[in-house]
Design a protein around this motif. Structure first.
Motif, short mmCIF file in Angstrom:
data_model
loop_
_atom_site.label_atom_id
_atom_site.label_comp_id
_atom_site.label_asym_id
_atom_site.label_seq_id
_atom_site.Cartn_x
_atom_site.Cartn_y
_atom_site.Cartn_z
N ARG A 1 4.22 10.21 -6.97
CA ARG A 1 5.23 10.51 -7.98
C ARG A 1 4.55 10.90 -9.30
NH1 ARG A 1 7.30 8.77 -12.35
NH2 ARG A 1 6.08 6.86 -12.41
N ILE A 2 3.51 10.16 -9.68
CA ILE A 2 2.78 10.45 -10.92
C ILE A 2 2.09 11.81 -10.83
CG2 ILE A 2 0.80 9.73 -12.32
CD1 ILE A 2 1.67 6.81 -11.67
N ARG A 3 1.45 12.11 -9.70
CA ARG A 3 0.79 13.41 -9.52
C ARG A 3 1.81 14.55 -9.57
NH1 ARG A 3 -1.95 10.86 -5.39
NH2 ARG A 3 -0.66 11.87 -3.84
N ASP A 4 2.95 14.36 -8.91
CA ASP A 4 3.99 15.39 -8.91
C ASP A 4 4.54 15.62 -10.31
OD1 ASP A 4 3.59 15.60 -6.19
OD2 ASP A 4 5.46 14.58 -5.63
N ALA A 5 4.76 14.53 -11.04
CA ALA A 5 5.27 14.64 -12.41
C ALA A 5 4.24 15.36 -13.30
CB ALA A 5 5.59 13.27 -12.97
N ASP B 1 3.19 5.89 -2.86
CA ASP B 1 4.39 6.61 -3.31
C ASP B 1 4.37 6.78 -4.83
OD1 ASP B 1 5.27 6.79 -0.70
OD2 ASP B 1 6.78 5.20 -0.90
N GLU B 2 3.99 5.73 -5.54
CA GLU B 2 3.93 5.80 -7.00
C GLU B 2 2.85 6.78 -7.45
OE1 GLU B 2 4.84 4.95 -11.05
OE2 GLU B 2 5.95 4.92 -9.17
N GLN B 3 1.70 6.76 -6.80
CA GLN B 3 0.63 7.71 -7.14
C GLN B 3 1.09 9.14 -6.90
OE1 GLN B 3 -2.49 6.15 -4.65
NE2 GLN B 3 -3.41 4.98 -6.33
N MET C 1 0.84 -1.20 0.00
CA MET C 1 0.00 0.00 0.00
C MET C 1 0.87 1.25 0.00
SD MET C 1 -3.25 0.87 0.21
CE MET C 1 -4.54 1.42 1.25
N ALA C 2 1.94 1.25 0.78
CA ALA C 2 2.85 2.40 0.82
C ALA C 2 3.51 2.60 -0.54
CB ALA C 2 3.90 2.20 1.91
#
Length: 136
Positions: A116-120, A112-114, A107-108
């Motif tokens: 990263r995608i939002r930030d990108a 973290d991946e979500q 879940m963590a």
């Protein structure tokens, strides 16, 4: 002028909205429809049975998953298919079986991946806005 019948929902829907486990509710709650007004009243002024269910459970799987910080699928992979009480959830959090450690890590990683995608995407949007100003 015709009077309109108040909008109502099945007990299962009301239980889901209240975040409670339907089989643990009083028979009179399970037996009939719940109007929006009744639901609002239950949410704003919960009777003792509702406060007790929210405090001690048993809790439905979505609430259990949230309290354990795992997905509902993660619960299933861990062998949890039934509602759990607050005490059972506390025991799992204290003893941390391997499946729970693994599912929390999964879940963590997903979160973290979500992020990263939002930030990108936000960074790309900012760059695009900045570039579009130069072409006008």
């Amino acid at each position: 002028m015709t009077s309109r019948k108040p909008q109502s929902m099945k007990p299962a829907t009301a239980a889901k909205k209240l975040g409670i486990y339907l089989p643990a509710t009083p028979p009179e709650f399970q037996a009939g429809e719940v109007t929006r007004e009744q639901l609002d009243e239950l949410q704003s002024n919960p009777p003792e049975w509702l406060a007790e269910l929210r405090r001690n459970g048993p809790h439905p799987r979505p609430v259990v998953a949230q309290k354990l910080n795992v997905t509902i699928s993660g619960l299933a992979r861990g062998g949890v298919s039934e509602a759990l009480t607050t005490q059972e959830i506390s025991d799992l959090l204290q003893n941390r079986p391997q499946w729970l450690v693994d599912e929390r890590a999964n879940m963590a990683a997903v979160r973290d991946e979500q992020k990263r995608i939002r930030d990108a995407a936000a960074e790309k949007a900012t760059k695009t806005k900045g570039q579009s100003r130069h072409f006008h």
